[in-house]
Design an enzyme around this catalytic site. Structure first.
Site, PDB file in Angstrom:
ATOM      1  N   LYS A 228      35.768  44.004  39.523  1.00 27.56           N
ATOM      2  CA  LYS A 228      36.938  42.671  39.294  1.00 27.56           C
ATOM      3  C   LYS A 228      38.142  42.423  38.905  1.00 27.56           C
ATOM      4  O   LYS A 228      39.261  44.036  39.647  1.00 27.56           O
ATOM      5  CB  LYS A 228      36.400  41.909  37.802  1.00 27.56           C
ATOM      6  CG  LYS A 228      34.847  41.573  37.589  1.00 27.56           C
ATOM      7  CD  LYS A 228      34.084  40.382  36.598  1.00 27.56           C
ATOM      8  CE  LYS A 228      33.252  39.731  37.484  1.00 27.56           C
ATOM      9  NZ  LYS A 228      32.643  39.130  35.801  1.00 27.56           N
ATOM     10  N   ARG A 263      26.122  45.029  34.928  1.00 26.16           N
ATOM     11  CA  ARG A 263      26.170  44.558  36.688  1.00 26.16           C
ATOM     12  C   ARG A 263      26.797  45.337  37.349  1.00 26.16           C
ATOM     13  O   ARG A 263      28.220  44.818  36.867  1.00 26.16           O
ATOM     14  CB  ARG A 263      26.253  43.138  36.530  1.00 26.16           C
ATOM     15  CG  ARG A 263      25.240  42.423  37.445  1.00 26.16           C
ATOM     16  CD  ARG A 263      25.644  40.807  37.174  1.00 26.16           C
ATOM     17  NE  ARG A 263      25.798  39.988  38.419  1.00 26.16           N
ATOM     18  CZ  ARG A 263      26.684  39.668  39.361  1.00 26.16           C
ATOM     19  NH1 ARG A 263      27.864  40.246  38.558  1.00 26.16           N
ATOM     20  NH2 ARG A 263      26.178  38.395  39.925  1.00 26.16           N
TER      21      ARG A 263
HETATM   22  C1  9MG Z   1      26.760  36.341  38.354  1.00 24.14           C
HETATM   23  N1  9MG Z   1      28.069  37.155  37.728  1.00 24.14           N
HETATM   24  C2  9MG Z   1      29.643  37.222  37.963  1.00 24.14           C
HETATM   25  N2  9MG Z   1      29.358  37.567  37.034  1.00 24.14           N
HETATM   26  C3  9MG Z   1      29.085  37.616  36.599  1.00 24.14           C
HETATM   27  C4  9MG Z   1      29.587  37.870  34.791  1.00 24.14           C
HETATM   28  O1  9MG Z   1      31.001  38.692  34.046  1.00 24.14           O
HETATM   29  N3  9MG Z   1      28.236  38.226  34.089  1.00 24.14           N
HETATM   30  C5  9MG Z   1      27.616  38.184  34.378  1.00 24.14           C
HETATM   31  N4  9MG Z   1      26.212  37.612  33.384  1.00 24.14           N
HETATM   32  N5  9MG Z   1      27.029  37.254  35.441  1.00 24.14           N
HETATM   33  C6  9MG Z   1      27.531  37.895  36.435  1.00 24.14           C
END
Ligand code: 9MG
Length: 284
Positions: A228, A263
């Site tokens: 990010k 993630r």
């Molecule tokens: C799909 N997506 C993109 N950024 C995300 C984030 O920070 N959290 C979650 N749950 N999904 C995300």
């Protein structure tokens, strides 16, 4: 910063039992032509499935399939288009021992994805679209409830907080309460602070530093900061492809503070870091 025990909770995801008392890597599988950091390389079904299998081999226990880009300024996508992008990939992956999560806000997409074999609803809009709460309760599946204000198109103007961590916790608990009131089971809820959504770089860093405070809400937690912009800013302006090590560091700091899922785009590096963390805990 505090070391927090992870919650004792198991999510049954098809053949796979996801034990949330240990950390998991959720591999990102964008099936959008305009996905922000894979350059849209995985937008054909076979390429997407191959990429998912590669991430599983690298240590992902969850694959998060997204057919809508939530990047600010990304074009809106119709439900039909989202279905066409997501469902064939779910059908192909359903035969494998992996938890399949769907990054969508559309109840119709989630219903079709579950019918095709998906297990988890990952909703950056926290079940705020019409019928989303009712659908989540009726599907009786795990849901990830993320903090955001507004929409990806408007969120950058909505970053006025008194105290970002306290405000995120309060607003997240309101969304969680809506889900509970609609009949979503508490054991099916995971929370997510929504790094990068309606937060500036300084606020994202404060939230990361104080992430352990979200454990007070009593739910397992996902941290998603992979590649990010605020990671790039902390690295002195690094481009998305140069943010892997910074992202691994941020995810490790998240797990240290209680996150049980991260993630990630860079699955191998993330999984290795979490193995070291796991070994430090005395487990394997
Ligand atoms: C799909 N997506 C993109 N950024 C995300 C984030 O920070 N959290 C979650 N749950 N999904 C995300």
């Amino acid at each position: 910063m505090q070391l927090m025990p992870l919650p004792q909770r198991i999510w049954q995801c098809g053949q796979l039992q996801l034990d949330l008392s240990r950390p998991h890597v959720m591999g990102i599988l964008n099936v959008t032509p305009d996905s922000f950091s894979d350059g849209g390389q995985h937008n054909s079904k076979d390429a997407a499935v191959a990429h998912a299998l590669a991430m599983m081999a690298e240590g992902a226990t969850v694959i998060d399939i997204g057919g809508e880009s939530t990047r600010p300024g990304a074009a809106a996508v119709s439900v039909e288009e989202e279905l066409q992008r997501v469902v064939p990939v779910v059908e192909a992956l359903a035969q494998y021992p992996v938890a399949i999560s769907i990054d969508t806000s559309e109840p119709k997409v989630m219903q079709a994805a579950v019918a095709a074999g998906a297990h988890i609803w990952n909703d950056v809009r926290a079940l705020t679209r019409p019928q989303a709460l009712q659908t989540a309760a009726a599907l009786n599946i795990p849901v990830i409830i993320m903090h955001m204000r507004g929409e990806p198109t408007t969120m950058n103007n909505l970053d006025q907080y008194t105290d970002v961590t306290q405000d995120v916790m309060r607003e997240l608990s309101e969304r969680v309460q809506d889900a509970l009131d609609a009949g979503v089971k508490p054991e099916h809820i995971m929370i997510d602070p929504g790094f990068g959504f309606a937060k500036n770089a300084k606020q994202n860093l404060q939230l990361l530093n104080e992430l352990y405070q979200l454990n007070q809400l009593g739910y397992p937690m996902l941290s998603a900061l992979s590649r990010k912009r605020f990671i790039g800013a902390a690295l002195g302006g690094a481009e998305a492809q140069q943010r892997a090590i910074g992202s691994v560091a941020g995810h490790l700091l998240s797990v240290q503070q209680g996150a049980c899922m991260v993630r990630a785009h860079d699955v191998k590096a993330t999984a290795d870091a979490l193995k070291v963390w796991q070994a430090m805990q005395g487990g394997v």
